[in-house]
Write an enzyme that holds these catalytic residues in place. Structure first.
Site, PDB file in Angstrom:
ATOM      1  N   SER A  53      41.437  73.742  -3.172  1.00  0.00           N
ATOM      2  CA  SER A  53      40.204  74.047  -2.450  1.00  0.00           C
ATOM      3  C   SER A  53      39.087  73.107  -2.859  1.00  0.00           C
ATOM      4  O   SER A  53      38.860  72.865  -4.046  1.00  0.00           O
ATOM      5  CB  SER A  53      39.771  75.490  -2.720  1.00  0.00           C
ATOM      6  OG  SER A  53      40.639  76.398  -2.106  1.00  0.00           O
ATOM      7  N   HIS A  99      32.850  78.967  -2.048  1.00  0.00           N
ATOM      8  CA  HIS A  99      33.464  80.086  -2.763  1.00  0.00           C
ATOM      9  C   HIS A  99      33.859  79.724  -4.198  1.00  0.00           C
ATOM     10  O   HIS A  99      34.096  80.612  -5.019  1.00  0.00           O
ATOM     11  CB  HIS A  99      34.676  80.621  -1.987  1.00  0.00           C
ATOM     12  CG  HIS A  99      35.897  79.759  -2.037  1.00  0.00           C
ATOM     13  ND1 HIS A  99      36.225  78.890  -1.020  1.00  0.00           N
ATOM     14  CD2 HIS A  99      36.870  79.625  -2.962  1.00  0.00           C
ATOM     15  CE1 HIS A  99      37.354  78.268  -1.319  1.00  0.00           C
ATOM     16  NE2 HIS A  99      37.755  78.697  -2.497  1.00  0.00           N
ATOM     17  N   ASP A 142      31.511  77.596   4.171  1.00  0.00           N
ATOM     18  CA  ASP A 142      32.211  77.450   2.888  1.00  0.00           C
ATOM     19  C   ASP A 142      32.008  76.052   2.302  1.00  0.00           C
ATOM     20  O   ASP A 142      32.923  75.459   1.744  1.00  0.00           O
ATOM     21  CB  ASP A 142      33.701  77.762   3.026  1.00  0.00           C
ATOM     22  CG  ASP A 142      34.350  78.044   1.668  1.00  0.00           C
ATOM     23  OD1 ASP A 142      33.615  78.372   0.716  1.00  0.00           O
ATOM     24  OD2 ASP A 142      35.582  77.909   1.553  1.00  0.00           O
TER      25      ASP A 142
END
Length: 408
Positions: free
Chosen positions: A226, A110, A140
């Site tokens: 992330s 993402h 992801d």
């Protein structure tokens, strides 16, 4: 009139008492004449340092964390993706880590999806332009490639998440709010969580493929974390930080990481092919939330076991359909909800007995590929049945479901 003898005696007695009291009062007056510093507080004793053995024992954990940080932080990088969505340009920022000395960098899908340009900054502020090799929205995960000499690249070792247990130490290194190579620590607070994948959202929830077996942690996760590694006490990567759960936009005690075993399955395909092909059975199962899995339905439906996956249907033309698996044909009410009552119950795949759909999907994701043949143990009419099934690739679109279409 002459005073009597007794009166004289009393006068002498009273004079004696008076002199005695006067002497006493003089003594009291003198006793109050105390030096001023006598009223000062007594000095506090100076504490002595604890023995080194106690200090060393107390600092042992921190020495471990310091050592892990010093070994792992050179491998953690900053990711910046330039995005233009048609309405304007902006930059996504996150983390990643070095996968090998060939220049492959692992991060979240993402962060880099639809990027026009991607920049990787090493810990020493050395900046590199990155090429997107491949991404997988379902897990992801994404792989980038940079051109750099081997001495600039320090890969991390990928561990195995199957042995991860709730309560063990979880260490995250990333770049929250642009603060480079920040460490946070906590514990693994949950296993087998499920997250909607970006692939699910892109498909408009039509395909319904969730990302299973997610690791839940309580260590602080913020925007920018992330893509960073989640490490164990050995410094091995047990996951990659992917998301946090929040109602306010700030961390509220629940973070998530894609497990290392999923990474070990996905990353080699992304490196070599740029994409991942997942195996598919073509079964339809009632959502198990709220006690509507096999264990929660076992009494109401008189099931012979409390583990496995109860089918409500199979996709037309799917591997499950071609192998003869059956969905339900009858509906009944259980705790105010309509459920299928008589579909096949899959309890094992290749000798692995599982509890629920998440465990089955995790097995398929991490251990199988399209074209593999798998052996199922199925319970039909309360009797065990062995069925062999040849897996296919996940379809791009839904197919009609044959069987009981219970409310979800």
């Amino acid at each position: 009139m002459a005073p009597d003898k007794d009166s004289g005696t009393r006068i002498i007695l009273w004079l004696g008492i008076g002199l005695l009291l006067l002497s006493s009062c003089s003594g009291l007056t003198a006793s109050r004449d105390i030096p001023a510093d006598a009223w000062a507080a007594a000095p506090e004793p100076t504490p002595t340092a604890l023995p080194a053995v106690i200090v060393d024992a107390a600092d042992a954990e921190y020495l471990l964390l310091t050592n892990i940080y010093e070994r792992a932080s050179p491998s953690v990088v900053t990711i910046e993706s330039a995005i233009d969505d048609g309405s304007g340009s902006f930059t996504r920022r996150g983390s990643g880590f070095v996968y090998d000395r060939s220049g492959h960098i692992i991060t979240n899908a993402h962060l880099v999806k639809d990027a026009q340009a991607i920049t990787v900054t090493l810990r020493n502020a050395y900046v590199l332009q990155a090429q997107l090799i491949g991404l997988d929205s379902f897990s992801d995960l994404a792989v980038l490639k940079v051109s750099a000499s081997e001495d600039r690249l320090s890969p991390l070792r990928i561990g195995e998440s199957a042995s991860v247990r709730v309560g063990q130490r979880a260490i995250s290194i990333g770049n929250p709010f642009g603060q480079k190579t920040s460490m946070t620590t906590g514990i693994v607070s949950g296993l087998g969580r499920r997250l909607p994948s970006a692939e699910l959202m892109d498909a408009g929830a039509a395909l319904g493929f969730d990302n299973p077996s997610i690791i839940q942690i309580d260590g602080a996760i913020h925007p920018g974390n992330s893509g960073g590694p989640l490490l164990d006490s050995q410094g091995l990567v047990i996951g990659i930080t992917t998301a946090m759960r929040s109602d306010s936009g700030q961390f509220q005690g629940i973070g998530f990481a894609v497990p290392a075993d999923t990474m070990r399955r996905v990353i080699p395909d992304l490196v070599t092919r740029g994409a991942v092909d997942y195996a598919w059975m073509g079964i339809s199962v009632m959502r198990e939330d709220g006690g509507f899995g096999t264990a929660g339905l076992s009494d109401a439906l008189d099931l012979p076991v409390e583990r496995g996956v109860l089918l409500r249907g199979v996709s037309e033309g799917s591997p499950a359909h071609l192998a003869g698996l059956r969905g339900g044909s009858a509906q009944t009410e259980v705790r105010g909800k309509t459920v299928c009552a008589d579909g096949d119950l899959i309890v094992a795949i290749n000798g692995y007995y599982f509890d629920d759909l998440d465990a089955l999907v995790t097995y398929l994701v991490q251990n199988t590929r399209p074209g593999d043949e798998v052996d199922l143990v199925v319970i039909r009419d309360k009797r065990p049945l062995d069925i062999r099934l040849k897996l296919e690739s996940r379809p791009l679109n839904n197919r009609p479901v044959l069987g009981c279409l219970a409310d979800q």
